[in-house]
Design a protein around this motif. Structure first.
Motif, mmCIF file in Angstrom:
data_model
loop_
_atom_site.group_PDB
_atom_site.id
_atom_site.type_symbol
_atom_site.label_atom_id
_atom_site.label_comp_id
_atom_site.label_asym_id
_atom_site.label_seq_id
_atom_site.Cartn_x
_atom_site.Cartn_y
_atom_site.Cartn_z
ATOM 1 N N THR A 127 -16.527 3.810 -16.538
ATOM 2 C CA THR A 127 -16.946 3.468 -17.905
ATOM 3 C C THR A 127 -18.424 3.109 -17.905
ATOM 4 O O THR A 127 -18.909 2.400 -17.014
ATOM 5 N N ASP A 152 -19.898 5.387 -23.659
ATOM 6 C CA ASP A 152 -19.936 4.806 -24.995
ATOM 7 C C ASP A 152 -21.382 4.486 -25.350
ATOM 8 O O ASP A 152 -22.242 4.324 -24.468
ATOM 9 N N GLU A 161 -23.659 6.444 -34.839
ATOM 10 C CA GLU A 161 -22.527 7.061 -35.519
ATOM 11 C C GLU A 161 -22.661 8.588 -35.530
ATOM 12 O O GLU A 161 -21.668 9.309 -35.395
ATOM 13 N N ALA A 164 -21.519 9.797 -32.149
ATOM 14 C CA ALA A 164 -20.059 9.897 -32.054
ATOM 15 C C ALA A 164 -19.549 11.143 -32.769
ATOM 16 O O ALA A 164 -18.674 11.850 -32.255
ATOM 17 N N ALA A 170 -18.184 8.678 -26.499
ATOM 18 C CA ALA A 170 -16.745 8.572 -26.770
ATOM 19 C C ALA A 170 -16.466 7.544 -27.848
ATOM 20 O O ALA A 170 -15.568 7.721 -28.680
ATOM 21 N N HIS A 171 -17.237 6.462 -27.826
ATOM 22 C CA HIS A 171 -17.042 5.405 -28.818
ATOM 23 C C HIS A 171 -18.400 4.861 -29.225
ATOM 24 O O HIS A 171 -19.268 4.667 -28.380
ATOM 25 N N ALA A 172 -18.572 4.623 -30.513
ATOM 26 C CA ALA A 172 -19.838 4.123 -31.046
ATOM 27 C C ALA A 172 -19.687 2.684 -31.505
ATOM 28 O O ALA A 172 -18.754 2.358 -32.252
ATOM 29 N N TYR A 173 -20.597 1.835 -31.052
ATOM 30 C CA TYR A 173 -20.676 0.456 -31.524
ATOM 31 C C TYR A 173 -21.987 0.300 -32.286
ATOM 32 O O TYR A 173 -23.062 0.555 -31.728
#
Length: 355
Positions: A127, A152, A161, A164, A170-173
Motif C-alpha cells: 500500500t 492511493d 478526484e 480517481a 485506487a482511492h482519492a482522499y
C-alpha cells in the motif's frame, strides 16, 4: 466553439469575481510578519528574497526570510488561508488544469525514479499513499515499477478526484493530510510527499501526520527543493523552486533529517543528484522573458488584453526562442553532469523508516 474562444469566454466569466477579490488590495491575503524562525524559534532573521508572482502574475509582493542560525527559508509574512485560496485558484485546477496536466503528465521517467528510490528498502510495498498527488500522474507511472502495489492519492484540490476518475489512484482522499491522518493510521507501507512539504503552512504537523499514516517499519519518502543549491543564489528571483507565493517553507537537508529523527523516523537514504530536475536555466530564461513580455490575458487583470499587446507578446517570445533553446541545452548537456560536484542540484530526496 474553438479552444481560444472558449478560454476567452471563461476568462470573461471569471473576471468580475477576481475584481471583487482585488478591490480591497492584496495586503489582506498576508498574515502578520513573524519575528522568529518557525523551525528553530531564533530571532536572527535576514531577508533572502523579495519578488512577485512570476508564473500567474497575480498582484502582490512576497518576501522570503532566512534564519541565520538554522538556515530555514520561509515566506514572511505568510499567506493566510484566504490568500492561499486566491493564489492557488486556477493554477492546478480551473483555468490552469489542462496546462498543468500536460506539464506533469509527460514526466514518466522522473516518476519511475522516485518509485525506485524505495525498492532497496522495501521491494514490494502493498500500500502506498501519495500526499499532494495532484492529478495522480506519479501513481500511474509508479505502477510500472511496482505492479503489485495499490496506490492511493491525497490532495486538497479536485485534481485528486480527477485522478480517481481516470484510474490513476485506487482511492482519492480530498482534504488536509493532518486532518485525515487519524482515519489512515498505520495503513500504509509507504507515504510519499513529492514537492509537497514546501507548500504546507506547518511542515512539522505534516511530518507528525506521516508518522501516523505509515505503519511501523514502513517508509516515508520526501522530495523538496534544496534552498542550499547554488542555483538559488546564482539565479536569484528567477530560480523556479522559489515559486512564490506557493512555497512557504524551504528546509536545508540537515534540518529535515534532524526533525525526522525527532518524529520517530530513521533516515536510510539521502539523494541529491537523483532528485535533480535539470530545468533551472530554461525555467529562469522563460520566467525572465515572460516577465518582460506583455501579459497573457487572465481574469485577474483589470481589462482584456488587446490585439496589439497579444501581437507584441508573440513577437517577443519568438525572439527569445534561441535563448530558451540554448538554456535547455546547457541544462541537459553542461549543467547536469556537474550538478553534484558543483552543488547545483535543485532538490533532495530522503527515505526514512518509521521506527
Amino acid at each position: 466553439m474553438s479552444d481560444a474562444r472558449e478560454k476567452k469566454a471563461r476568462i470573461a466569466a471569471l473576471r468580475p469575481a477576481y475584481r471583487e477579490d482585488l478591490n480591497g488590495g492584496t495586503d489582506r491575503f498576508l498574515a502578520p510578519r513573524r519575528t522568529t524562525c518557525p523551525w528553530c524559534s531564533s530571532a536572527r532573521l535576514t531577508r533572502r528574497l523579495r519578488t512577485t508572482d512570476l508564473l500567474q502574475h497575480k498582484p502582490g509582493r512576497f518576501t522570503l526570510d532566512a534564519c541565520a542560525d538554522c538556515g530555514h527559508v520561509f515566506q514572511n509574512p505568510q499567506l493566510t488561508a484566504e490568500g492561499l485560496e486566491f493564489y492557488y485558484r486556477d493554477f492546478y485546477d480551473g483555468l490552469g488544469e489542462q496546462r498543468m496536466s500536460k506539464a506533469l503528465g509527460g514526466r514518466g521517467a522522473m516518476y519511475r525514479g522516485r518509485a525506485e528510490a524505495v525498492l532497496r528498502h522495501d521491494p514490494a510495498p502493498k500500500t502506498w499513499l501519495d500526499v499532494g498527488t495532484g492529478h495522480g500522474h506519479f501513481c500511474a507511472a509508479a505502477r510500472g515499477v511496482l505492479p503489485g502495489t495499490a496506490f492511493d492519492g491525497l490532495d486538497f484540490t479536485d485534481g485528486v478526484e480527477l485522478a480517481a476518475r481516470e484510474g490513476r489512484v485506487a482511492h482519492a482522499y480530498r482534504g488536509a493530510f493532518p486532518d485525515l491522518a487519524p482515519e489512515l493510521a498505520a495503513r500504509y507501507d509507504v507515504v510519499s510527499m513529492f514537492h509537497y512539504l514546501e507548500h504546507s503552512t506547518d511542515p512539522d504537523r505534516e511530518l507528525r501526520a506521516a508518522h501516523e499514516a505509515v505503519r511501523p517499519g514502513g517508509h516515508l519518502l520526501i522530495e523538496v527543493p534544496d534552498p542550499e543549491s547554488r542555483y538559488a543564489r546564482l539565479l536569484g528571483r528567477w530560480w523556479l523552486p522559489w515559486l512564490q507565493p506557493q512555497h512557504l517553507h524551504l528546509m536545508p537537508v540537515a534540518n529535515l533529517r534532524r526533525r525526522l529523527t525527532e518524529r520517530g523516523f530513521t533516515v536510510v537514504a539521502e539523494q541529491h543528484a537523483e532528485a535533480h530536475d535539470p530545468v533551472d536555466l530554461l525555467a529562469a530564461a522563460w520566467l525572465a522573458l515572460d516577465h518582460t513580455a506583455p501579459r497573457e490575458d487572465a481574469p485577474w487583470l483589470a481589462q482584456p488584453q488587446g490585439a496589439l499587446r497579444r501581437t507584441l507578446r508573440t513577437a517577443l517570445l519568438l525572439t527569445g526562442v534561441p535563448v530558451l533553446l540554448t538554456a535547455a541545452l546547457l541544462d541537459r548537456i553542461a549543467a547536469r553532469p556537474l550538478s553534484r560536484r558543483l552543488r547545483l542540484t535543485n532538490a533532495y530526496r530522503l527515505v526514512a523508516r518509521r521506527d
